[in-house]
Design a protein around this motif. Structure first.
Motif, mmCIF file in Angstrom:
data_model
loop_
_atom_site.group_PDB
_atom_site.id
_atom_site.type_symbol
_atom_site.label_atom_id
_atom_site.label_comp_id
_atom_site.label_asym_id
_atom_site.label_seq_id
_atom_site.Cartn_x
_atom_site.Cartn_y
_atom_site.Cartn_z
ATOM 1 N N THR A 99 -80.514 53.523 -15.107
ATOM 2 C CA THR A 99 -80.209 52.723 -16.280
ATOM 3 C C THR A 99 -80.892 53.335 -17.502
ATOM 4 O O THR A 99 -82.094 53.606 -17.472
ATOM 5 C CB THR A 99 -80.702 51.272 -16.080
ATOM 6 N N VAL A 100 -80.133 53.559 -18.555
ATOM 7 C CA VAL A 100 -80.690 54.135 -19.784
ATOM 8 C C VAL A 100 -81.744 53.179 -20.336
ATOM 9 O O VAL A 100 -81.505 51.987 -20.466
ATOM 10 C CB VAL A 100 -79.577 54.384 -20.828
ATOM 11 N N GLN A 101 -82.900 53.710 -20.632
ATOM 12 C CA GLN A 101 -84.047 52.934 -21.104
ATOM 13 C C GLN A 101 -84.455 51.835 -20.118
ATOM 14 O O GLN A 101 -85.095 50.864 -20.492
ATOM 15 C CB GLN A 101 -83.796 52.337 -22.500
ATOM 16 N N GLY A 102 -84.115 52.019 -18.858
ATOM 17 C CA GLY A 102 -84.551 51.102 -17.812
ATOM 18 C C GLY A 102 -85.988 51.394 -17.409
ATOM 19 O O GLY A 102 -86.535 52.463 -17.713
ATOM 20 N N ALA A 119 -97.061 58.812 -8.929
ATOM 21 C CA ALA A 119 -97.429 57.489 -9.430
ATOM 22 C C ALA A 119 -97.163 56.466 -8.327
ATOM 23 O O ALA A 119 -96.298 56.672 -7.474
ATOM 24 C CB ALA A 119 -96.630 57.129 -10.675
ATOM 25 N N VAL A 120 -97.919 55.389 -8.350
ATOM 26 C CA VAL A 120 -97.679 54.237 -7.486
ATOM 27 C C VAL A 120 -97.601 53.043 -8.421
ATOM 28 O O VAL A 120 -98.518 52.810 -9.216
ATOM 29 C CB VAL A 120 -98.809 54.045 -6.449
ATOM 30 N N LEU A 121 -96.493 52.302 -8.341
ATOM 31 C CA LEU A 121 -96.253 51.216 -9.281
ATOM 32 C C LEU A 121 -95.796 49.968 -8.548
ATOM 33 O O LEU A 121 -95.272 50.040 -7.433
ATOM 34 C CB LEU A 121 -95.185 51.631 -10.298
ATOM 35 N N SER A 122 -95.966 48.829 -9.202
ATOM 36 C CA SER A 122 -95.467 47.565 -8.661
ATOM 37 C C SER A 122 -93.952 47.528 -8.736
ATOM 38 O O SER A 122 -93.358 48.023 -9.689
ATOM 39 C CB SER A 122 -96.018 46.376 -9.460
ATOM 40 N N LEU A 123 -93.351 46.931 -7.736
ATOM 41 C CA LEU A 123 -91.910 46.698 -7.761
ATOM 42 C C LEU A 123 -91.608 45.490 -8.644
ATOM 43 O O LEU A 123 -92.475 44.636 -8.855
ATOM 44 C CB LEU A 123 -91.395 46.442 -6.347
ATOM 45 N N PRO A 124 -90.384 45.403 -9.145
ATOM 46 C CA PRO A 124 -90.017 44.231 -9.955
ATOM 47 C C PRO A 124 -90.020 42.966 -9.097
ATOM 48 O O PRO A 124 -89.878 43.025 -7.875
ATOM 49 C CB PRO A 124 -88.611 44.560 -10.444
ATOM 50 N N LYS A 125 -90.169 41.850 -9.769
ATOM 51 C CA LYS A 125 -90.129 40.557 -9.091
ATOM 52 C C LYS A 125 -88.720 39.977 -9.223
ATOM 53 O O LYS A 125 -88.051 40.200 -10.226
ATOM 54 C CB LYS A 125 -91.165 39.629 -9.696
ATOM 55 N N PRO A 126 -88.259 39.223 -8.227
ATOM 56 C CA PRO A 126 -86.895 38.669 -8.278
ATOM 57 C C PRO A 126 -86.605 37.850 -9.525
ATOM 58 O O PRO A 126 -85.464 37.776 -9.958
ATOM 59 C CB PRO A 126 -86.823 37.803 -7.020
ATOM 60 N N LYS A 127 -87.620 37.286 -10.154
ATOM 61 C CA LYS A 127 -87.391 36.480 -11.357
ATOM 62 C C LYS A 127 -87.237 37.332 -12.620
ATOM 63 O O LYS A 127 -86.862 36.816 -13.667
ATOM 64 C CB LYS A 127 -88.529 35.477 -11.545
ATOM 65 N N TYR A 131 -83.619 42.372 -12.745
ATOM 66 C CA TYR A 131 -84.015 42.669 -11.363
ATOM 67 C C TYR A 131 -82.948 43.473 -10.617
ATOM 68 O O TYR A 131 -83.256 44.475 -9.965
ATOM 69 C CB TYR A 131 -84.323 41.372 -10.620
ATOM 70 N N ALA A 132 -81.691 43.068 -10.692
ATOM 71 C CA ALA A 132 -80.624 43.748 -9.949
ATOM 72 C C ALA A 132 -80.493 45.208 -10.386
ATOM 73 O O ALA A 132 -80.358 46.104 -9.539
ATOM 74 C CB ALA A 132 -79.296 43.014 -10.129
ATOM 75 N N ASP A 133 -80.550 45.468 -11.697
ATOM 76 C CA ASP A 133 -80.472 46.846 -12.195
ATOM 77 C C ASP A 133 -81.671 47.671 -11.734
ATOM 78 O O ASP A 133 -81.529 48.836 -11.364
ATOM 79 C CB ASP A 133 -80.395 46.872 -13.725
ATOM 80 N N GLN A 134 -82.861 47.058 -11.765
ATOM 81 C CA GLN A 134 -84.059 47.774 -11.339
ATOM 82 C C GLN A 134 -83.992 48.136 -9.859
ATOM 83 O O GLN A 134 -84.360 49.246 -9.470
ATOM 84 C CB GLN A 134 -85.303 46.935 -11.616
ATOM 85 N N MET A 135 -83.510 47.223 -9.037
ATOM 86 C CA MET A 135 -83.414 47.492 -7.606
ATOM 87 C C MET A 135 -82.343 48.557 -7.322
ATOM 88 O O MET A 135 -82.515 49.399 -6.444
ATOM 89 C CB MET A 135 -83.132 46.202 -6.833
ATOM 90 N N ARG A 136 -81.253 48.547 -8.081
ATOM 91 C CA ARG A 136 -80.236 49.595 -7.937
ATOM 92 C C ARG A 136 -80.844 50.951 -8.282
ATOM 93 O O ARG A 136 -80.630 51.943 -7.578
ATOM 94 C CB ARG A 136 -79.044 49.316 -8.858
ATOM 95 N N ASP A 137 -81.624 50.988 -9.349
ATOM 96 C CA ASP A 137 -82.269 52.237 -9.753
ATOM 97 C C ASP A 137 -83.264 52.720 -8.696
ATOM 98 O O ASP A 137 -83.385 53.924 -8.458
ATOM 99 C CB ASP A 137 -82.973 52.067 -11.100
ATOM 100 N N ILE A 138 -83.969 51.800 -8.068
ATOM 101 C CA ILE A 138 -84.918 52.189 -7.018
ATOM 102 C C ILE A 138 -84.177 52.846 -5.858
ATOM 103 O O ILE A 138 -84.638 53.850 -5.295
ATOM 104 C CB ILE A 138 -85.750 50.970 -6.561
ATOM 105 N N GLU A 139 -83.037 52.311 -5.507
ATOM 106 C CA GLU A 139 -82.254 52.923 -4.433
ATOM 107 C C GLU A 139 -81.786 54.321 -4.828
ATOM 108 O O GLU A 139 -81.771 55.231 -3.988
ATOM 109 C CB GLU A 139 -81.071 52.034 -4.034
#
Length: 148
Positions: A99-102, A119-127, A131-139
């Protein structure tokens, strides 16, 4: 260890962390490690000490660990993610379809800007709003071998 604060000067002076567990910090709001440099002219801020070991799997708050060997960090894969940037180029995120600027595109740019590799970072929270875009980007990051 309790109430540990990691400051840049500790890494500038080659402080070593071995077999540290951050679970006692589970109620803290933020845990961050940013190694510094002995010289700003050094090309890379990455610290690849083979003895580095940190367990953050029990940590619940926001987490940012930059520039230490990510495979030396034990994580909870439901709450945290390890990243290894494969190049020294900014703008890798859009090139692989993030995602651009995600959040994750920005995180990859920060890895390059901080002159680190891992780097080690926290994952997004469902709230979280996106969230859906971030999880797609993680995949996408996982399929590219950048996230592990």
């Amino acid at each position: 260890m309790d109430k540990l604060k990691v400051w840049r000067f500790m890494f500038d002076n080659r402080t070593k962390m071995r077999h540290v567990r951050a679970s006692s910090l589970a109620t803290a709001n933020r845990f961050e490690i940013q190694p510094g440099l002995t010289s700003e002219k050094e090309k890379d801020r990455q610290i690849d000490d083979p003895d580095f070991s940190l367990d953050v799997s029990g940590y619940q708050g926001d987490l940012q660990i930059w520039g230490v060997r990510a495979d030396g960090v034990t994580i909870n894969s439901e709450k945290q993610i390890r990243l290894r940037h494969p190049t020294r180029e900014r703008r890798l995120g859009p090139a692989i379809g993030l995602t651009v600027q995600g959040l994750w595109s920005i995180a990859l740019d920060q890895i390059v800007g901080r002159r680190v590799r891992d780097a080690v970072l926290s994952l997004p929270k469902p709230k979280d709003q996106d969230y859906a875009d971030q999880m797609r980007d993680i995949e996408l990051l996982r399929s590219e071998g950048i996230a592990f």
